[in-house]
Scaffold this motif. Structure first.
Motif, PDB file in Angstrom:
ATOM      1  N   LEU A 261      -4.559   1.943   5.939  1.00  0.00           N
ATOM      2  CA  LEU A 261      -6.004   2.130   5.846  1.00  0.00           C
ATOM      3  C   LEU A 261      -6.377   2.886   4.568  1.00  0.00           C
ATOM      4  O   LEU A 261      -7.407   2.604   3.945  1.00  0.00           O
ATOM      5  N   LYS A 262      -5.534   3.832   4.168  1.00  0.00           N
ATOM      6  CA  LYS A 262      -5.781   4.541   2.908  1.00  0.00           C
ATOM      7  C   LYS A 262      -5.669   3.587   1.720  1.00  0.00           C
ATOM      8  O   LYS A 262      -6.474   3.635   0.786  1.00  0.00           O
ATOM      9  N   ILE A 263      -4.672   2.715   1.760  1.00  0.00           N
ATOM     10  CA  ILE A 263      -4.492   1.737   0.692  1.00  0.00           C
ATOM     11  C   ILE A 263      -5.682   0.785   0.633  1.00  0.00           C
ATOM     12  O   ILE A 263      -6.172   0.437  -0.446  1.00  0.00           O
ATOM     13  N   ALA A 264      -6.143   0.354   1.814  1.00  0.00           N
ATOM     14  CA  ALA A 264      -7.301  -0.538   1.866  1.00  0.00           C
ATOM     15  C   ALA A 264      -8.535   0.138   1.273  1.00  0.00           C
ATOM     16  O   ALA A 264      -9.308  -0.482   0.526  1.00  0.00           O
ATOM     17  N   MET A 265      -8.720   1.402   1.611  1.00  0.00           N
ATOM     18  CA  MET A 265      -9.871   2.142   1.081  1.00  0.00           C
ATOM     19  C   MET A 265      -9.794   2.236  -0.445  1.00  0.00           C
ATOM     20  O   MET A 265     -10.800   2.012  -1.145  1.00  0.00           O
ATOM     21  N   ALA A 266      -8.595   2.542  -0.969  1.00  0.00           N
ATOM     22  CA  ALA A 266      -8.430   2.644  -2.422  1.00  0.00           C
ATOM     23  C   ALA A 266      -8.636   1.296  -3.101  1.00  0.00           C
ATOM     24  O   ALA A 266      -9.264   1.206  -4.166  1.00  0.00           O
ATOM     25  N   SER A 267      -8.134   0.234  -2.490  1.00  0.00           N
ATOM     26  CA  SER A 267      -8.306  -1.104  -3.054  1.00  0.00           C
ATOM     27  C   SER A 267      -9.769  -1.517  -3.064  1.00  0.00           C
ATOM     28  O   SER A 267     -10.241  -2.152  -4.014  1.00  0.00           O
ATOM     29  N   HIS A 268     -10.494  -1.144  -2.012  1.00  0.00           N
ATOM     30  CA  HIS A 268     -11.926  -1.469  -1.944  1.00  0.00           C
ATOM     31  C   HIS A 268     -12.697  -0.735  -3.042  1.00  0.00           C
ATOM     32  O   HIS A 268     -13.599  -1.312  -3.672  1.00  0.00           O
ATOM     33  N   ARG A 269     -12.340   0.512  -3.293  1.00  0.00           N
ATOM     34  CA  ARG A 269     -13.048   1.291  -4.303  1.00  0.00           C
ATOM     35  C   ARG A 269     -12.763   0.784  -5.715  1.00  0.00           C
ATOM     36  O   ARG A 269     -13.655   0.741  -6.564  1.00  0.00           O
ATOM     37  N   ARG A 270     -11.518   0.410  -5.973  1.00  0.00           N
ATOM     38  CA  ARG A 270     -11.123   0.013  -7.329  1.00  0.00           C
ATOM     39  C   ARG A 270     -11.475  -1.434  -7.642  1.00  0.00           C
ATOM     40  O   ARG A 270     -11.889  -1.758  -8.756  1.00  0.00           O
ATOM     41  N   HIS A 271     -11.282  -2.314  -6.670  1.00  0.00           N
ATOM     42  CA  HIS A 271     -11.419  -3.752  -6.932  1.00  0.00           C
ATOM     43  C   HIS A 271     -12.492  -4.429  -6.085  1.00  0.00           C
ATOM     44  O   HIS A 271     -12.646  -5.647  -6.164  1.00  0.00           O
ATOM     45  N   SER A 272     -13.197  -3.654  -5.246  1.00  0.00           N
ATOM     46  CA  SER A 272     -14.245  -4.192  -4.365  1.00  0.00           C
ATOM     47  C   SER A 272     -13.694  -5.232  -3.385  1.00  0.00           C
ATOM     48  O   SER A 272     -14.412  -6.149  -2.970  1.00  0.00           O
ATOM     49  N   ASP A 273     -12.407  -5.104  -3.026  1.00  0.00           N
ATOM     50  CA  ASP A 273     -11.831  -6.006  -2.026  1.00  0.00           C
ATOM     51  C   ASP A 273     -12.450  -5.709  -0.662  1.00  0.00           C
ATOM     52  O   ASP A 273     -12.683  -4.546  -0.305  1.00  0.00           O
ATOM     53  N   SER A 274     -12.713  -6.763   0.102  1.00  0.00           N
ATOM     54  CA  SER A 274     -13.331  -6.598   1.418  1.00  0.00           C
ATOM     55  C   SER A 274     -12.256  -6.479   2.490  1.00  0.00           C
ATOM     56  O   SER A 274     -11.216  -7.135   2.431  1.00  0.00           O
ATOM     57  N   TYR A 275     -12.530  -5.628   3.470  1.00  0.00           N
ATOM     58  CA  TYR A 275     -11.601  -5.413   4.577  1.00  0.00           C
ATOM     59  C   TYR A 275     -12.379  -5.291   5.884  1.00  0.00           C
ATOM     60  O   TYR A 275     -13.467  -4.713   5.923  1.00  0.00           O
ATOM     61  N   GLY A 276     -11.806  -5.826   6.941  1.00  0.00           N
ATOM     62  CA  GLY A 276     -12.339  -5.638   8.278  1.00  0.00           C
ATOM     63  C   GLY A 276     -11.228  -5.156   9.184  1.00  0.00           C
ATOM     64  O   GLY A 276     -10.042  -5.372   8.902  1.00  0.00           O
ATOM     65  N   LEU A 277     -11.601  -4.491  10.247  1.00  0.00           N
ATOM     66  CA  LEU A 277     -10.577  -4.098  11.221  1.00  0.00           C
ATOM     67  C   LEU A 277     -11.106  -4.284  12.629  1.00  0.00           C
ATOM     68  O   LEU A 277     -12.308  -4.167  12.895  1.00  0.00           O
ATOM     69  N   LEU A 278     -10.186  -4.603  13.522  1.00  0.00           N
ATOM     70  CA  LEU A 278     -10.484  -4.789  14.936  1.00  0.00           C
ATOM     71  C   LEU A 278      -9.630  -3.832  15.751  1.00  0.00           C
ATOM     72  O   LEU A 278      -8.406  -3.804  15.599  1.00  0.00           O
ATOM     73  N   VAL A 279     -10.287  -3.034  16.584  1.00  0.00           N
ATOM     74  CA  VAL A 279      -9.588  -2.152  17.507  1.00  0.00           C
ATOM     75  C   VAL A 279      -9.607  -2.818  18.875  1.00  0.00           C
ATOM     76  O   VAL A 279     -10.677  -3.187  19.379  1.00  0.00           O
ATOM     77  N   MET A 280      -8.439  -2.998  19.474  1.00  0.00           N
ATOM     78  CA  MET A 280      -8.316  -3.769  20.718  1.00  0.00           C
ATOM     79  C   MET A 280      -7.691  -2.925  21.819  1.00  0.00           C
ATOM     80  O   MET A 280      -6.736  -2.186  21.578  1.00  0.00           O
ATOM     81  N   ASP A 281      -8.238  -3.066  23.011  1.00  0.00           N
ATOM     82  CA  ASP A 281      -7.739  -2.330  24.176  1.00  0.00           C
ATOM     83  C   ASP A 281      -7.621  -3.297  25.353  1.00  0.00           C
ATOM     84  O   ASP A 281      -8.611  -3.952  25.731  1.00  0.00           O
ATOM     85  N   LEU A 282      -6.439  -3.396  25.934  1.00  0.00           N
ATOM     86  CA  LEU A 282      -6.239  -4.297  27.071  1.00  0.00           C
ATOM     87  C   LEU A 282      -7.001  -3.782  28.288  1.00  0.00           C
ATOM     88  O   LEU A 282      -6.889  -2.603  28.655  1.00  0.00           O
ATOM     89  N   ASP A 283      -7.764  -4.656  28.918  1.00  0.00           N
ATOM     90  CA  ASP A 283      -8.610  -4.255  30.045  1.00  0.00           C
ATOM     91  C   ASP A 283      -7.765  -3.980  31.292  1.00  0.00           C
ATOM     92  O   ASP A 283      -6.884  -4.774  31.650  1.00  0.00           O
ATOM     93  N   HIS A 284      -8.064  -2.842  31.955  1.00  0.00           N
ATOM     94  CA  HIS A 284      -7.431  -2.480  33.231  1.00  0.00           C
ATOM     95  C   HIS A 284      -5.907  -2.505  33.148  1.00  0.00           C
ATOM     96  O   HIS A 284      -5.216  -2.856  34.117  1.00  0.00           O
ATOM     97  N   PHE A 285      -5.383  -2.076  32.017  1.00  0.00           N
ATOM     98  CA  PHE A 285      -3.926  -2.122  31.856  1.00  0.00           C
ATOM     99  C   PHE A 285      -3.226  -1.134  32.784  1.00  0.00           C
ATOM    100  O   PHE A 285      -2.100  -1.383  33.251  1.00  0.00           O
ATOM    101  N   LYS A 286      -3.871  -0.014  33.064  1.00  0.00           N
ATOM    102  CA  LYS A 286      -3.264   0.981  33.951  1.00  0.00           C
ATOM    103  C   LYS A 286      -2.998   0.389  35.335  1.00  0.00           C
ATOM    104  O   LYS A 286      -2.001   0.722  35.984  1.00  0.00           O
ATOM    105  N   GLN A 287      -3.866  -0.504  35.777  1.00  0.00           N
ATOM    106  CA  GLN A 287      -3.657  -1.134  37.091  1.00  0.00           C
ATOM    107  C   GLN A 287      -2.392  -1.993  37.105  1.00  0.00           C
ATOM    108  O   GLN A 287      -1.704  -2.085  38.130  1.00  0.00           O
TER     109      GLN A 287
END
Length: 347
Positions: free
Chosen positions: A196-222
């Motif tokens: 994520l730090k590398i992505a941030m630096a790349s975005h600042r220097r070269h305007s590269d676009s980045y997206g991220l997805l945070v995923m959580d399995l539903d009712h995994f504890k069950q």
């Protein structure tokens, strides 16, 4: 200790090959420089010039490695320069110069891959033997001495080769363990922070676009509670394999919690991130199973903004995940984008 010194020491600790080139280069300069001065002062200009070239080449290679962060080319360059220099010195000095071949063998195995080091050693020995046969008495005082030298050099080379291969394998394994989750094979949180730090630096220097997805399995504890952690582990492994199949080669998957994962998507704008989230929702709902039935996932996403810190970026995606879970799970919420309906995962 100054901040600059602390940063230099941190680079040496984190970059094994850079530390090797720096230390070996330092020892080479300290060890060879006095000989270069001595030989030049006593009129042995050929060997003195060779020593001087080796010292200057070493300084140049170390500086190049520090500036460019490329340690492969300097390693090959130094191995070549030291091999040629040691060969010329041995030919010129005879028996007294042969002692430099032994540290050369060790030096090459530190600088380059084991196979390249073995090849370099073989070329040096062939050159010395060829010259000794063409000009008898120039290098070795007798055939017995030549055979003894070859046998000891080959023994040193083989032992160094075995040690280098073993060390390289263990280092690669340690590096793999340091950045990967041992259960699923996904990268771990430590690797995630760095990426994520590398992505941030790349975005600042070269305007590269980045997206991220945070995923959580539903009712995994069950799943863990009803069927045991062994089954839960199988679901996690299957989930990671599914996400990797659905992702591009350049995408990076990380596990940073029990059932929480993060997918980093380079060259991705908001529409592409929304499409990726919808695709993953559908594929997980259709293909991921447990003994209790289908397993679904909740997803939060965010596109990196101009000037944004990576922690703020991650926080926005995490807040979107919280919204997805609070709104009924099995859905994706993308920051700055529309929220898909709860049944959008099923086509």
């Amino acid at each position: 200790m100054s901040i600059q010194t602390a940063r230099l020491l941190k680079r040496l600790r984190n970059d094994f090959q850079l530390s090797i080139i720096t230390l070996m280069g330092l020892f080479g300069v300290i060890g060879i420089s006095p000989y270069a001065v001595y030989r030049l002062l006593h009129g042995n200009y050929l060997v003195g010039i060779a020593d001087t070239i080796i010292v200057l080449s070493t300084l140049f290679a170390v500086l190049y490695a520090w500036v460019t962060r490329d340690t492969v080319k300097p390693g090959i360059y130094l191995a070549a320069v030291f091999s040629v220099g040691a060969t010329l010195i041995a030919i010129n000095l005879g028996v007294n110069g042969l002692f430099w071949i032994y540290p050369l063998i060790l030096f090459n195995f530190f600088m380059v891959t084991p196979r390249k080091a073995l090849l370099a050693t073989a070329l040096v020995l062939v050159s010395l033997v060829t010259h000794a046969l063409l000009v008898p008495g120039s290098v070795f005082e007798s055939d017995y001495q030549m055979v003894s030298f070859l046998v000891t050099c080959m023994m040193a080379s083989v032992l160094s080769f075995i040690f280098a291969v073993r060390t390289r394998t263990q280092r690669d394994q340690l590096q793999l363990l340091a950045i990967h989750d041992p259960l699923t094979g996904a990268r771990n949180r430590r690797a995630m922070n760095e990426e994520l730090k590398i992505a941030m630096a790349s975005h600042r220097r070269h305007s590269d676009s980045y997206g991220l997805l945070v995923m959580d399995l539903d009712h995994f504890k069950q799943i863990n509670d009803r069927f045991g952690h062994h089954v839960g582990d199988q679901v996690l492994v299957a989930f990671v394999e599914l996400i990797k199949r659905c992702s591009r080669k350049e995408d990076r998957l990380f596990r940073f919690g029990g059932e929480e994962f993060l997918l980093l998507l380079p060259n991705t704008e908001l529409p592409g991130l929304q499409a990726a989230a919808q695709n993953l929702l559908g594929r997980v709902a259709q293909e991921l199973k447990s003994p209790g039935g289908a397993v679904t996932v909740s997803i939060g996403g965010a596109v990196l903004h101009s000037g944004e810190h990576w922690e703020s970026w991650l926080q926005r995606a995490d807040e979107s995940l919280y919204r997805a879970k609070s709104e009924g799970r099995n859905r994706a919420v993308i920051a700055d984008g529309a929220t898909p309906p709860a049944n959008a995962a099923r086509h």
